[in-house]
Design an enzyme around this catalytic site. Sequence first.
Site, PDB file in Angstrom:
ATOM      1  N   ASP A  62       0.823  -1.214   0.000  1.00  0.00           N
ATOM      2  CA  ASP A  62       0.000   0.000   0.000  1.00  0.00           C
ATOM      3  C   ASP A  62       0.856   1.263   0.000  1.00  0.00           C
ATOM      4  O   ASP A  62       0.639   2.174   0.805  1.00  0.00           O
ATOM      5  CB  ASP A  62      -0.929   0.014   1.217  1.00  0.00           C
ATOM      6  CG  ASP A  62      -1.703  -1.283   1.375  1.00  0.00           C
ATOM      7  OD1 ASP A  62      -2.299  -1.729   0.387  1.00  0.00           O
ATOM      8  OD2 ASP A  62      -1.688  -1.852   2.481  1.00  0.00           O
ATOM      9  N   GLU A 228     -10.941   1.240  -3.691  1.00  0.00           N
ATOM     10  CA  GLU A 228     -10.375   1.514  -2.372  1.00  0.00           C
ATOM     11  C   GLU A 228      -9.094   2.322  -2.569  1.00  0.00           C
ATOM     12  O   GLU A 228      -8.796   2.782  -3.671  1.00  0.00           O
ATOM     13  CB  GLU A 228     -10.070   0.199  -1.651  1.00  0.00           C
ATOM     14  CG  GLU A 228      -9.115  -0.709  -2.425  1.00  0.00           C
ATOM     15  CD  GLU A 228      -8.915  -2.063  -1.791  1.00  0.00           C
ATOM     16  OE1 GLU A 228      -9.384  -2.274  -0.668  1.00  0.00           O
ATOM     17  OE2 GLU A 228      -8.273  -2.929  -2.435  1.00  0.00           O
TER      18      GLU A 228
END
Length: 573
Positions: A62, A228
């Site tokens: 991420d 997301e």
Amino acid sequence: LDRSSAASDVYKRQYKESSIMSIVNQNFTIRYNFDSMKPQSMWNADLGDRYSNPVLYADYSDPDAIRVGEDYFMIASSFCNSPALPILHSRDMVNWKVINYVLKHVPEDRYDEPVHGCGVWAPAIRYHEGIYYACFPMPDEGIYMSTTTDPWGEWSEPVNIRPGAGWIDPCPFWDEDGKAYLVAGVAKSRIGYKSVLHMVEMQPDGMGLIGEEVKVFDGNLNDQITIEGPKLYKRNGWYYIFAPAGGVKTGWQTVLRSRNIFGPYEYKVVMRQGDTPVNGPHQGAWVDTVTGEDWFIHFQDVYAAGRITHLQPMHWENDWPVIGIAKNGNDYGEPVLEYRKPDVGDVETAVCEPDSSDSFCGKNLGLQWQWNANYDKKWYSCTERGLILNAMFKEADRPLGDVRNLLLQKWPAPEFTCITKIDVTGMKEGDTVGIISMGMLYEGLALTKNAAGFDVSVTEGTQHFDKEKAITDEQTKTVAQLAAAECADGVWFMYKVVRTGYRDISEEEKHTPVEMLGLYYSVNGTDFVKCISAESKAGRWVGVKNGIYCISDNDDGGCVTAKYVKYIKNDNI
């Protein structure tokens, strides 16, 4: 094993004939001499004027990144491990070093124990008016903010700016008029729905939210399911939200744009896997250079090794970004495997990579190390003799994978050998020292001190998850006994990762690697006895980690001294 040797054929045959997690009961010995070997570079993407992807073959998942002047800073998830929230630095987006952690400990007392898969999820890093901001979600606790004026220095105690479960993947943004905003996604496991992005006004100092939360995009209403990881930017009067969709392993990169920060937003897919082996391409950061080039950093999920970091060229067409290289007239890009390096101007750069080997000669632990939970300083000390690991009490019913003081680091390459030398003369009866391969399948190889000498044992465990609760099946087996005199000069542990092939899970998940693990020990640093062969499997949202530990059946355990940890390329042994 040398993959060209006869022993390699035995290894491959065992892999084909054995089930996952099988203990190899062969007792054959392999001869090496690691004391004389130097630690080696494990993975570097710098090819001179060009680079290859991934730029980091390690689980910095991420990623988000920014440029401040001529410096690039990247942040990544860290879940329940501490210290938490690594900060990496680069001068060219190809060569990276870990320089710091935002958090010494994960906020909230529950993380004094391992809470696998929980903790610090996908963060964002931003720079505004001389202040660096690290904004990170903890899906059960809320959205937190920490700040500093020096990314190499101390970061502030985090403030929970939106308490409560459910919001994830936040990204702060400051507009030209001085107003500030926060965009975030949601976790269905905590809030009951997914694929939705929210926007809310934020205090200009970043330490709280104001106004009403607005749903600005719903991927359930179109073909952007599981959207997301939003990152918010502005260009030419357009507000852009870069956000992956379609799932971590099988998705694509989407960009939303609007003239109003609260929408409505139109969307476009700007990067797909295409005919490349880069599945996902998922969640990352748009970063520019001082020369005006645009680039995109993202990750690829390669299963056992975790989520590795890629760098893609980026350009604009009709105020939409195209990430990677557009092929066959497509209006979206595909990932590059090799490309020219970014033009970062007249900047001095150096070839480097995150540390892996450690001689334990410093006053502090190396930045490659993280503990399995919030650490306690009484667990270890750094000395001129090496790293002293104190034997901490372990309850009889506590699984090895839930031991707090596992000292771990990320895999640094797709294949490697890790050698750990341990002085065991400080151990007391009932103490155990060992190495572990930590994933949802985990394996440990250990020595336990007894009245006569040492027992050599192997532990194998499997983690299952009922929602977010870990349930573990584990077995331990003694495989050898050693006299105390045999270990007087120390014990050497070897952890080896070998890629044995690929599996095609789906059309989008071709080329998925299969890695086999081997765990060995030696009492002379030359002759290594193999005790475990097992197939690797990633942890809960994280790649496999390997490391060392020291535990005891008693409250007043002894200690061991780690002399070194060396990472060596398999081709060099």
